[in-house]
Write a protein that holds these residues in place. Structure first.
Motif, mmCIF file in Angstrom:
data_model
loop_
_atom_site.group_PDB
_atom_site.id
_atom_site.type_symbol
_atom_site.label_atom_id
_atom_site.label_comp_id
_atom_site.label_asym_id
_atom_site.label_seq_id
_atom_site.Cartn_x
_atom_site.Cartn_y
_atom_site.Cartn_z
ATOM 1 N N LEU A 54 -21.913 -12.756 -5.578
ATOM 2 C CA LEU A 54 -20.961 -11.812 -5.436
ATOM 3 C C LEU A 54 -21.331 -10.445 -6.217
ATOM 4 N N ASP A 55 -21.228 -9.469 -5.474
ATOM 5 C CA ASP A 55 -21.153 -8.062 -5.853
ATOM 6 C C ASP A 55 -19.769 -7.637 -5.834
ATOM 7 N N VAL A 56 -19.162 -7.487 -6.874
ATOM 8 C CA VAL A 56 -17.664 -7.049 -6.969
ATOM 9 C C VAL A 56 -17.523 -5.505 -6.348
ATOM 10 N N THR A 57 -18.522 -4.779 -6.416
ATOM 11 C CA THR A 57 -18.432 -3.435 -5.592
ATOM 12 C C THR A 57 -18.596 -3.470 -4.134
ATOM 13 N N ASP A 58 -18.778 -4.591 -3.634
ATOM 14 C CA ASP A 58 -19.104 -4.704 -2.128
ATOM 15 C C ASP A 58 -18.157 -5.404 -1.519
ATOM 16 N N PRO A 59 -17.109 -4.606 -0.723
ATOM 17 C CA PRO A 59 -15.797 -5.552 -0.083
ATOM 18 C C PRO A 59 -16.362 -6.860 0.760
ATOM 19 N N ALA A 60 -17.306 -6.636 1.443
ATOM 20 C CA ALA A 60 -17.776 -7.526 2.241
ATOM 21 C C ALA A 60 -18.130 -8.967 1.447
ATOM 22 N N SER A 61 -18.725 -8.646 0.144
ATOM 23 C CA SER A 61 -18.930 -9.684 -0.743
ATOM 24 C C SER A 61 -17.884 -10.466 -1.175
ATOM 25 N N VAL A 62 -16.906 -9.416 -1.551
ATOM 26 C CA VAL A 62 -15.615 -10.159 -2.061
ATOM 27 C C VAL A 62 -15.049 -10.938 -1.207
ATOM 28 N N ALA A 63 -14.946 -10.477 -0.018
ATOM 29 C CA ALA A 63 -14.078 -11.216 1.024
ATOM 30 C C ALA A 63 -15.000 -12.623 1.282
ATOM 31 N N ALA A 64 -16.284 -12.347 1.258
ATOM 32 C CA ALA A 64 -16.930 -13.770 1.500
ATOM 33 C C ALA A 64 -16.700 -14.875 0.521
ATOM 34 N N VAL A 65 -16.437 -14.366 -0.798
ATOM 35 C CA VAL A 65 -16.262 -15.438 -1.858
ATOM 36 C C VAL A 65 -14.985 -15.708 -1.865
ATOM 37 N N ALA A 66 -13.926 -15.064 -1.531
ATOM 38 C CA ALA A 66 -12.417 -15.345 -1.542
ATOM 39 C C ALA A 66 -12.407 -16.452 -0.239
ATOM 40 N N ALA A 67 -12.982 -16.314 0.722
ATOM 41 C CA ALA A 67 -13.103 -17.330 1.886
ATOM 42 C C ALA A 67 -13.469 -18.835 1.466
ATOM 43 N N GLN A 68 -14.283 -18.836 0.472
ATOM 44 C CA GLN A 68 -14.770 -20.161 -0.245
ATOM 45 C C GLN A 68 -14.128 -20.621 -1.422
ATOM 46 N N VAL A 69 -12.955 -20.056 -1.828
ATOM 47 C CA VAL A 69 -12.372 -20.468 -3.167
ATOM 48 C C VAL A 69 -10.904 -20.531 -2.969
ATOM 49 N N GLY A 70 -10.971 -21.409 -1.693
ATOM 50 C CA GLY A 70 -9.443 -21.595 -1.473
ATOM 51 C C GLY A 70 -8.593 -22.438 -2.402
ATOM 52 N N ASP A 71 -9.324 -23.380 -3.263
ATOM 53 C CA ASP A 71 -8.691 -24.228 -4.196
ATOM 54 C C ASP A 71 -8.422 -23.700 -5.483
ATOM 55 N N VAL A 72 -8.948 -22.490 -5.747
ATOM 56 C CA VAL A 72 -8.901 -21.704 -7.144
ATOM 57 C C VAL A 72 -7.610 -21.604 -7.711
ATOM 58 N N THR A 73 -7.427 -21.935 -8.850
ATOM 59 C CA THR A 73 -6.161 -21.733 -9.668
ATOM 60 C C THR A 73 -6.355 -20.853 -11.058
#
Length: 231
Positions: A54-73
């Protein structure tokens, strides 16, 4: 209030320093899984730790992580950076680099995970700020943390409607790579992480991790004996 036992957490900047301490303490408190991000993550021998790039300054990187953490609380926005020196001596690149990570990166991650937290019952969002949110004279870094404090307070209001607990963490010097060269008293990262996790479980919205943070926060409401704030 968010229960840590059985929780699934995401920690940005989670493979060293304070972020690594958060990962360790979350698991010690009973978290079922922790996504630990880094720009170049390394694998873990613990199956409960899931490394993610994850590079928090890269929108594509943020989106890619969000797509993988659907169970996060539980999400802990810990990733941060700094540059040394006064604000007047800072270049445009310095400003953009620090604010891109410490402010815009937090907003980007928060925007990406807010719908996930909502689907999973609300959960919690933790932003790691600093005592420098309230102390002038800390250059670009201090300015970014002051902005992050405001962002955190706004997120708390906006996410209340989906029952997401938003926690701001303020701390002074802490023993991480960022402060290693400084010969000053420092917090133990594990103590900060442990106190923050306990605050999340109590349903609190702010963590003052050390005495210097408590003193300066008190000074916002009026003069504190023996303390002079320099503008």
């Amino acid at each position: 209030m968010t229960t840590i036992k059985g929780a699934v957490a995401l920690v940005t900047g989670g493979q060293r320093g304070l972020g690594k301490a958060f990962v360790e303490e979350l698991l010690a408190a009973g978290a079922a899984k922790v996504y630990a991000t880094a720009r170049k993550p390394v694998e873990s021998e613990d199956p409960r730790i899931v490394p993610l790039p994850l590079d928090v300054t890269d929108p594509a990187s943020v989106a890619a992580v969000a797509a993988q953490v659907g169970d996060v609380t539980l999400v802990i926005n810990n990733a941060g950076t700094t540059v040394r020196g006064p604000l007047l001596g800072a270049s445009r690149n310095d400003l953009e680099e620090v604010f891109a990570t410490n402010v815009f990166g937090v907003v980007a991650v928060s925007q990406a995970v807010a719908p996930i937290l909502a689907r999973n019952g609300g959960g919690a969002l933790v932003n790691v700020a600093s005592v420098l949110s309230w102390v002038a004279g800390a250059g670009v870094y201090g300015g970014s943390k002051a902005a992050l404090w405001s962002v955190t307070n706004t997120l708390r209001l906006e996410l209340a409607r989906q029952n997401t607990q938003v926690v701001g963490v303020h701390l002074g010097y802490t023993d991480t790579d960022m402060t290693r060269a400084l010969d000053v008293p420092k917090n133990d990262p594990l103590d900060v992480a442990r106190d923050t996790i306990a605050a999340v479980e109590r349903g609190e919205t702010e963590v003052l991790a050390d005495e210097v943070s408590r003193v300066y926060k008190a000074a916002l409401s009026g003069p504190v004996e023996g303390l002079a704030l320099q503008g």
